[in-house]
Design a protein around this motif. Sequence first.
Motif, PDB file in Angstrom:
ATOM      1  N   PRO A 103       0.830  -1.311  -0.075  1.00 53.83           N
ATOM      2  CA  PRO A 103       0.023   0.092  -0.031  1.00 53.83           C
ATOM      3  C   PRO A 103       0.741   1.325   0.072  1.00 53.83           C
ATOM      4  CG  PRO A 103      -0.706  -1.740   1.605  1.00 53.83           C
ATOM      5  CD  PRO A 103       0.591  -2.143   1.171  1.00 53.83           C
ATOM      6  N   VAL A 104       0.588   2.170  -0.658  1.00 53.11           N
ATOM      7  CA  VAL A 104       1.322   3.312  -1.173  1.00 53.11           C
ATOM      8  C   VAL A 104       1.084   4.216   0.027  1.00 53.11           C
ATOM      9  CG1 VAL A 104       1.830   5.414  -2.662  1.00 53.11           C
ATOM     10  CG2 VAL A 104       0.952   3.100  -3.500  1.00 53.11           C
ATOM     11  N   GLU A 105       2.175   5.261   0.402  1.00 55.08           N
ATOM     12  CA  GLU A 105       2.022   6.264   1.470  1.00 55.08           C
ATOM     13  C   GLU A 105       1.566   7.496   0.883  1.00 55.08           C
ATOM     14  OE1 GLU A 105       5.479   7.266   3.540  1.00 55.08           O
ATOM     15  OE2 GLU A 105       5.874   4.949   4.324  1.00 55.08           O
ATOM     16  N   ILE A 106       0.645   8.372   1.255  1.00 56.83           N
ATOM     17  CA  ILE A 106       0.114   9.542   0.782  1.00 56.83           C
ATOM     18  C   ILE A 106       0.491  10.520   1.721  1.00 56.83           C
ATOM     19  CG2 ILE A 106      -1.418  10.621  -0.673  1.00 56.83           C
ATOM     20  CD1 ILE A 106      -2.348   8.188  -1.578  1.00 56.83           C
ATOM     21  N   PRO A 107       1.607  11.236   1.977  1.00 55.61           N
ATOM     22  CA  PRO A 107       1.841  12.300   2.863  1.00 55.61           C
ATOM     23  C   PRO A 107       0.621  13.412   2.581  1.00 55.61           C
ATOM     24  CG  PRO A 107       3.675  11.613   1.963  1.00 55.61           C
ATOM     25  CD  PRO A 107       2.866  10.959   1.146  1.00 55.61           C
ATOM     26  N   GLY A 108       0.277  14.029   3.642  1.00 56.80           N
ATOM     27  CA  GLY A 108      -0.657  15.133   3.477  1.00 56.80           C
ATOM     28  C   GLY A 108      -1.895  15.025   3.077  1.00 56.80           C
ATOM     29  N   VAL A 109      -2.327  13.742   3.170  1.00 57.36           N
ATOM     30  CA  VAL A 109      -3.834  13.278   2.527  1.00 57.36           C
ATOM     31  C   VAL A 109      -4.421  12.636   3.819  1.00 57.36           C
ATOM     32  CG1 VAL A 109      -5.440  12.592   1.144  1.00 57.36           C
ATOM     33  CG2 VAL A 109      -3.405  13.539   0.514  1.00 57.36           C
ATOM     34  N   THR A 110      -5.217  12.967   4.598  1.00 56.29           N
ATOM     35  CA  THR A 110      -5.682  12.018   5.782  1.00 56.29           C
ATOM     36  C   THR A 110      -6.488  10.952   5.221  1.00 56.29           C
ATOM     37  OG1 THR A 110      -7.742  13.201   6.189  1.00 56.29           O
ATOM     38  CG2 THR A 110      -5.661  13.789   7.261  1.00 56.29           C
ATOM     39  N   TYR A 168     -10.036  11.724   4.718  1.00 60.47           N
ATOM     40  CA  TYR A 168     -10.395  12.496   3.778  1.00 60.47           C
ATOM     41  C   TYR A 168     -10.416  11.617   2.358  1.00 60.47           C
ATOM     42  CZ  TYR A 168     -10.305  16.054   0.110  1.00 60.47           C
ATOM     43  OH  TYR A 168     -10.419  16.831  -1.010  1.00 60.47           O
ATOM     44  N   PHE A 169      -9.207  10.795   2.236  1.00 57.55           N
ATOM     45  CA  PHE A 169      -8.962   9.891   1.299  1.00 57.55           C
ATOM     46  C   PHE A 169     -10.267   8.826   0.936  1.00 57.55           C
ATOM     47  CE2 PHE A 169      -7.268   5.607   0.437  1.00 57.55           C
ATOM     48  CZ  PHE A 169      -7.129   5.634  -0.822  1.00 57.55           C
ATOM     49  N   VAL A 216      -2.533   8.884   4.657  1.00 59.25           N
ATOM     50  CA  VAL A 216      -2.544   7.591   4.378  1.00 59.25           C
ATOM     51  C   VAL A 216      -1.314   6.658   4.432  1.00 59.25           C
ATOM     52  CG1 VAL A 216      -3.271   6.422   2.284  1.00 59.25           C
ATOM     53  CG2 VAL A 216      -4.509   8.324   2.942  1.00 59.25           C
ATOM     54  N   ASN A 217      -1.518   5.796   5.153  1.00 56.14           N
ATOM     55  CA  ASN A 217      -0.336   4.558   5.351  1.00 56.14           C
ATOM     56  C   ASN A 217       1.190   5.253   5.503  1.00 56.14           C
ATOM     57  OD1 ASN A 217      -1.989   2.471   4.505  1.00 56.14           O
ATOM     58  ND2 ASN A 217      -1.638   3.020   2.451  1.00 56.14           N
ATOM     59  N   GLU A 269      -5.843  -1.576   4.096  1.00 59.57           N
ATOM     60  CA  GLU A 269      -6.585  -2.061   2.815  1.00 59.57           C
ATOM     61  C   GLU A 269      -7.975  -2.547   3.023  1.00 59.57           C
ATOM     62  OE1 GLU A 269      -4.148  -0.242   1.043  1.00 59.57           O
ATOM     63  OE2 GLU A 269      -4.546  -1.725  -0.473  1.00 59.57           O
ATOM     64  N   TYR A 310      -2.876   4.487  -6.986  1.00 60.37           N
ATOM     65  CA  TYR A 310      -3.508   3.954  -5.650  1.00 60.37           C
ATOM     66  C   TYR A 310      -4.817   4.949  -5.539  1.00 60.37           C
ATOM     67  CZ  TYR A 310      -3.766   2.655  -0.866  1.00 60.37           C
ATOM     68  OH  TYR A 310      -3.972   1.972   0.440  1.00 60.37           O
ATOM     69  N   ALA A 314      -1.942  18.202  -1.278  1.00 64.69           N
ATOM     70  CA  ALA A 314      -1.045  17.784  -0.092  1.00 64.69           C
ATOM     71  C   ALA A 314       0.280  18.158  -0.053  1.00 64.69           C
ATOM     72  CB  ALA A 314      -1.126  16.193  -0.199  1.00 64.69           C
ATOM     73  N   SER A 322       0.191  21.751   0.856  1.00 62.86           N
ATOM     74  CA  SER A 322      -0.401  22.009   2.253  1.00 62.86           C
ATOM     75  C   SER A 322       0.471  22.060   3.333  1.00 62.86           C
ATOM     76  CB  SER A 322      -1.622  21.120   2.493  1.00 62.86           C
ATOM     77  OG  SER A 322      -1.074  19.673   2.612  1.00 62.86           O
ATOM     78  N   PRO A 339     -11.061  17.655   6.200  1.00 60.11           N
ATOM     79  CA  PRO A 339     -11.803  17.578   7.427  1.00 60.11           C
ATOM     80  C   PRO A 339     -10.822  18.043   8.715  1.00 60.11           C
ATOM     81  CG  PRO A 339     -11.303  15.304   6.709  1.00 60.11           C
ATOM     82  CD  PRO A 339     -11.016  16.269   5.568  1.00 60.11           C
TER      83      PRO A 339
END
Lengths: 252, 446
Positions: free
Chosen positions: A87-94, A97-98, A142-143, A155, B392, B410, B413, B446
């Motif tokens: 699974p991919v990390e997405i910094p800055g996106v909770t 929210y995702f 995310v992750n 996941e 993803y 992101a 931000s 949020p």
Amino acid sequence: MLKITNLHAKVEGNQILNGIDLELEAGQVHALMGPNGSGKSTLAQVIAGRERFEVTEGDITLDGASILELAPEERACKGLFLGFQYPVEIPGVTNSYFLKAALNAQRKNRGEQELDAMEFLALLKEKAALMDMDPKFLNRSVNEGFSGGERKKNEILQMCILEPRLAILDETDSGLDIDALKVVANGVNTMRGEDRAILVVTHYQRLLEYIVPDKVHVLANGRIARTGDKSLAITLEEKGYGWIEEEAGSQA
Amino acid sequence: MTATLSPTDWIAPWRAADDLPGRGLPWLDAMREAATSRFQDLGTPRRRWEAWRYTDVAPIVKTTFEPARGGTPARGEVEAALARLPGNGRFHRLVFVDGVLVEPLSVFHELPEGLRVLSFSDALTQIPELLEQHLGKMALYEDNPFTALTAAFARDGVVVHVPKGVVVDRPIEAIWLTTVGAQAIANHARNLLVAEESSEVTLLDVFHAAHNGTYLNNITTEIVAGPNASVTHIRIQEEGRSAFHVADTKIRQERDSRVCSYVITTGGRSSRNELGFALSEPGASCVLNGLFVLNGNQVADNMTLVDHQSPHCTSSEFYKGVMDGQSEGAFTGRVLVREDAQKTDAEQNNRNLLLSDDAQVNTRPQLEIYADDVKCAHGATSGQLDRSAMFYLRTRGIDEIRARQILTRAFASEIIGGIPVQEVRNHLLPVVEDRLCPGHTLEKTP
Ligand SMILES: Nc1ncnc2c1ncn2[C@@H]1O[C@H](COP(=O)(O)OP(=O)(O)O)[C@@H](O)[C@H]1O
Ligand SMILES: [Mg+2]
């Protein structure tokens, strides 16, 4: 529901899938097994629409219609879900929210009412509890900074929220301790149902003690080398993959 | 537009002006004269000058400008703009239209005892000693022609004096609006903020235009942070699409002071942000955070300098750029650690996101370290959106445009989220999104 015929795919000039045939009906759970590097993740990603894998021959249909020309998001809106091996990390996106963006994008696409913040939160809390996940993970990126096990649970959480009709779970069991494995298996089992098909990609038989499959396929050298019932998984556990690879090799 | 004018011709309308404020103050007259002559010697900047290599200065110096002399825009127009900007209602607000303060549009809540917030022209009559003491001491014009222009021809600006121990609880916001006229105008302005010992203040400069006319805002800002003072300076540059913006901001920090600078660039056709910190006494610390979000044919140059002159000072710098279309961004981060500046702790990071094949970025970290017992770290990266992250998001049903937006937001931000004023954060997120994907603003996080 899912029908794969004579699928060939390559990446950066390397042929990886060499004629896959596989059929999965609604209500069924199949396992896809195979040695490392046999092409399991490639197949999973090709089904989900990853652009860098080029399909050179064959077809994939969902409910009878080819999905090869569809973008990944269109496939998702048709009810396809891929649980990633990594699974991919997405910094800055909770995480929350995702998930809300994803769920509402799919609902909108299907002409359903989008969930408001309150409705979504209630749903999210319910599913997080099912996955035994600390609510603090929902407000983290995310992750990001998640352990291997937390990522895999995340996941399954996504799957439980998006409620796909066809879920492909790529090694969702690897890197899990036994407790986490049970939680994940329980999450998957709650999703089993008449209208839903699940393809569990795994390297080990262990997961299949908790998620009992209707069929087991073994991938070797980019082909389905064997299909059997759950006893095939046990045979593989005892004898390893060598004999299947040899068989597949002598056929080629 | 004509061929490049000679420096003397270019500034002729200003030299002819006899209505600049503060005339007759001997020190000011002398400074103006010296700066004018220095500008004529230097000429307009060339790209071959090292410090101007990435500033798109040619279209600026090819434009014939009239001096900005203030304006009275259509009432509704200004109010619409003001309502969109942060701090509506809560901040102390000074509104400049075409370079000159418009008092009826400005708002002052009850000010703490001793705090002075004035226009530059009023300050020249009311507190000339403060200006005499500080003006031109930090932003030197000897090597910078645009700073020479503000030294020579400034008509207005913001002057803030925060006395010892005074804590200004509401941000002070200067809003710079430019109207469209028959002739392109150039506004050479001068800001000064003096924060005395143990005082605290936040100053915002917001540059905004809702039209596509050509104009130049050339703003020099000087800030002194006295011992143990705490200053936050936020620049929001949302100029119109054909505008030019040149900024020179220089800050001197005394013992144990803390200054945080946030520079957000989304507007302008061609802009330059020069920012320099002099950490002149021990224990001073500064933060330099910046974000530039460009598309179309925008060019933005960020030139920063942290001059560690004293021991035990800390600097932390983080700039991010997002470039789409054929835009060009640049970041130069010079960190100078002088021989005496032992125990310096300096870090710098620049990360850039290129959203199109034609967008460009130039990043130049420049560390010059002459002390031996220091901690200095720097990093710079430039790249595209993470393909795995895109895939993803899309496998979850989020379409390509939105996935790009979510990831880009992101990225941006991280800088916006660090700005310590909520109204500013709330204002910036949609502005940044709109820059990247006009008409596709995301719902709030949020
Ligand atoms: N981007 C790539 N470029 C070249 N080869 C790749 C790439 N991705 C995967 N492969 C190769 O494809 C084969 C199948 O990999 P994969 O599908 O990940 O196998 P599995 O999931 O069964 O372990 C491996 O030999 C792997 O090295
Ligand atoms: Mg794999």
